[in-house]
Design an enzyme around this catalytic site. Structure first.
Site, PDB file in Angstrom:
ATOM      1  N   GLY A  46      43.858  59.850 -39.757  1.00 59.70           N
ATOM      2  CA  GLY A  46      44.734  60.989 -40.000  1.00 59.70           C
ATOM      3  C   GLY A  46      46.041  60.716 -40.729  1.00 59.70           C
ATOM      4  O   GLY A  46      46.534  61.564 -41.454  1.00 59.70           O
ATOM      5  N   GLU A 100      51.955  58.099 -37.384  1.00 57.11           N
ATOM      6  CA  GLU A 100      50.838  58.887 -36.862  1.00 57.11           C
ATOM      7  C   GLU A 100      50.831  60.275 -37.502  1.00 57.11           C
ATOM      8  O   GLU A 100      51.864  60.747 -37.995  1.00 57.11           O
ATOM      9  CB  GLU A 100      51.002  58.956 -35.332  1.00 57.11           C
ATOM     10  CG  GLU A 100      49.996  59.752 -34.562  1.00 57.11           C
ATOM     11  CD  GLU A 100      48.542  59.315 -34.687  1.00 57.11           C
ATOM     12  OE1 GLU A 100      48.038  59.279 -35.822  1.00 57.11           O
ATOM     13  OE2 GLU A 100      47.921  59.050 -33.649  1.00 57.11           O
ATOM     14  N   ASP A 104      49.742  65.077 -29.889  1.00 54.82           N
ATOM     15  CA  ASP A 104      49.258  66.297 -29.251  1.00 54.82           C
ATOM     16  C   ASP A 104      49.477  66.166 -27.732  1.00 54.82           C
ATOM     17  O   ASP A 104      50.584  66.400 -27.259  1.00 54.82           O
ATOM     18  CB  ASP A 104      47.782  66.453 -29.659  1.00 54.82           C
ATOM     19  CG  ASP A 104      47.141  67.738 -29.217  1.00 54.82           C
ATOM     20  OD1 ASP A 104      47.836  68.758 -29.151  1.00 54.82           O
ATOM     21  OD2 ASP A 104      45.925  67.743 -28.937  1.00 54.82           O
ATOM     22  N   GLY A 106      49.624  63.397 -26.276  1.00 52.89           N
ATOM     23  CA  GLY A 106      50.456  62.201 -26.146  1.00 52.89           C
ATOM     24  C   GLY A 106      49.703  61.014 -25.562  1.00 52.89           C
ATOM     25  O   GLY A 106      50.219  59.898 -25.522  1.00 52.89           O
ATOM     26  N   THR A 108      47.021  59.287 -26.582  1.00 54.98           N
ATOM     27  CA  THR A 108      46.745  58.211 -27.544  1.00 54.98           C
ATOM     28  C   THR A 108      47.997  57.375 -27.787  1.00 54.98           C
ATOM     29  O   THR A 108      47.969  56.146 -27.686  1.00 54.98           O
ATOM     30  CB  THR A 108      46.266  58.789 -28.906  1.00 54.98           C
ATOM     31  OG1 THR A 108      45.193  59.697 -28.667  1.00 54.98           O
ATOM     32  CG2 THR A 108      45.832  57.703 -29.857  1.00 54.98           C
ATOM     33  N   LYS A 132      53.249  68.437 -31.214  1.00 53.21           N
ATOM     34  CA  LYS A 132      52.960  69.702 -30.523  1.00 53.21           C
ATOM     35  C   LYS A 132      53.441  69.563 -29.086  1.00 53.21           C
ATOM     36  O   LYS A 132      52.649  69.267 -28.191  1.00 53.21           O
ATOM     37  CB  LYS A 132      51.438  69.910 -30.469  1.00 53.21           C
ATOM     38  CG  LYS A 132      50.804  70.585 -31.643  1.00 53.21           C
ATOM     39  CD  LYS A 132      49.332  70.826 -31.289  1.00 53.21           C
ATOM     40  CE  LYS A 132      48.505  70.928 -32.529  1.00 53.21           C
ATOM     41  NZ  LYS A 132      47.050  70.888 -32.243  1.00 53.21           N
TER      42      LYS A 132
HETATM   43  P1  IMP Z   1      46.562  63.075 -28.434  1.00 53.08           P
HETATM   44  O1  IMP Z   1      46.083  61.807 -27.794  1.00 53.08           O
HETATM   45  O2  IMP Z   1      46.097  64.288 -27.662  1.00 53.08           O
HETATM   46  O3  IMP Z   1      48.038  63.123 -28.669  1.00 53.08           O
HETATM   47  O4  IMP Z   1      45.759  63.220 -29.772  1.00 53.08           O
HETATM   48  C1  IMP Z   1      46.143  62.685 -30.920  1.00 53.08           C
HETATM   49  C2  IMP Z   1      45.053  62.739 -31.969  1.00 53.08           C
HETATM   50  O5  IMP Z   1      44.234  63.916 -31.906  1.00 53.08           O
HETATM   51  C3  IMP Z   1      45.766  62.825 -33.293  1.00 53.08           C
HETATM   52  O6  IMP Z   1      46.051  61.537 -33.763  1.00 53.08           O
HETATM   53  C4  IMP Z   1      44.793  63.581 -34.150  1.00 53.08           C
HETATM   54  O7  IMP Z   1      43.910  62.665 -34.760  1.00 53.08           O
HETATM   55  C5  IMP Z   1      44.035  64.476 -33.198  1.00 53.08           C
HETATM   56  N1  IMP Z   1      44.595  65.856 -33.241  1.00 53.08           N
HETATM   57  C6  IMP Z   1      45.406  66.436 -32.333  1.00 53.08           C
HETATM   58  N2  IMP Z   1      45.742  67.693 -32.688  1.00 53.08           N
HETATM   59  C7  IMP Z   1      45.144  67.916 -33.874  1.00 53.08           C
HETATM   60  C8  IMP Z   1      45.135  69.049 -34.785  1.00 53.08           C
HETATM   61  O8  IMP Z   1      45.750  70.113 -34.561  1.00 53.08           O
HETATM   62  N3  IMP Z   1      44.406  68.891 -35.920  1.00 53.08           N
HETATM   63  C9  IMP Z   1      43.723  67.753 -36.213  1.00 53.08           C
HETATM   64  N4  IMP Z   1      43.708  66.670 -35.403  1.00 53.08           N
HETATM   65  C10 IMP Z   1      44.414  66.756 -34.237  1.00 53.08           C
HETATM   66 MG    MG Z   2      45.364  60.468 -35.371  1.00 59.23          MG
END
Ligand code: IMP
Ligand code: MG
Length: 178
Positions: A46, A100, A104, A106, A108, A132
């Site tokens: 991404g 990054e 989202d 958090g 990851t 977000k």
């Molecule tokens: P987290 O672990 O929930 O913070 O997810 C992070 C990963 O989910 C990001 O690095 C993105 O690759 C993917 N992701 C989260 N939200 C979106 C979105 O709205 N569009 C596309 N990919 C997303």
């Molecule tokens: Mg990503």
């Protein structure tokens, strides 16, 4: 408006504004890291486009590397970082900025930061294109954030839906509720 695999996405942030935001965040890094050497660590897939534009706005001495996060999957998925594929450079004593696409929940980033601190980096900061905050499940300390976005699925400028749409120059959001 564009359509991918049956979903409709509408224009959210045009290219020119994205570029401005990226430049603004780069200027903060240039100021904060003046006289130091920084290791940028882009998270694939991404962040490839954001990292490419960010590094071109940096005047601080930098190295750019990329890694891919591999996490445990299955019924008890914790999103824990198992391995950082392709991360071969030593981080001991280095100032690292993780680049990054979006933070989202958090989860990851939380695991990624712990992993990198274990590798002995002197400092580890986060530079994300988007955050977000409404979706956060784990607190993440984000030093550099180009854009704060609401709880809508985002597409384009590196971000995908079903691996499509990463090459779009503008940022789109899913039309309607998800
Ligand atoms: P987290 O672990 O929930 O913070 O997810 C992070 C990963 O989910 C990001 O690095 C993105 O690759 C993917 N992701 C989260 N939200 C979106 C979105 O709205 N569009 C596309 N990919 C997303
Ligand atoms: Mg990503």
């Amino acid at each position: 408006m564009i359509s991918i695999d049956g979903l409709k996405f509408e224009l959210y942030i045009p290219e020119a504004e994205v570029k401005q935001r990226v430049k603004a965040v780069a200027e903060r890094i240039n100021e904060d890291y003046k006289g130091r050497q920084v290791i940028l660590l882009g998270i694939l897939n991404g962040a490839f486009m954001f990292a490419a534009d960010l590094v071109r706005e940096l005047t601080v001495d930098n190295e750019i590397h990329f890694t891919k996060v591999s996490s445990y999957e299955g019924t008890n998925s914790t999103g824990e970082v198992k391995e950082l594929i392709g991360l071969t450079i030593p981080l001991e004593g280095r100032d690292v900025i993780v680049v990054e696409d979006i933070v989202d929940t958090g989860v990851t980033m939380h695991h990624l930061l712990n992993y990198l601190k274990d590798k002995g980096a002197r400092s580890v900061e986060v530079c994300t294109l988007m955050s977000k905050p409404e979706r956060r499940q784990v607190e993440v300390d984000i030093k550099y954030c180009a854009m704060v976005v609401p709880d809508k699925f985002i597409l384009g400028y590196g971000l995908d839906y079903n691996n499509k749409g990463r090459g779009l120059k503008d940022v789109y959001q899913l039309k309607g509720e998800r």
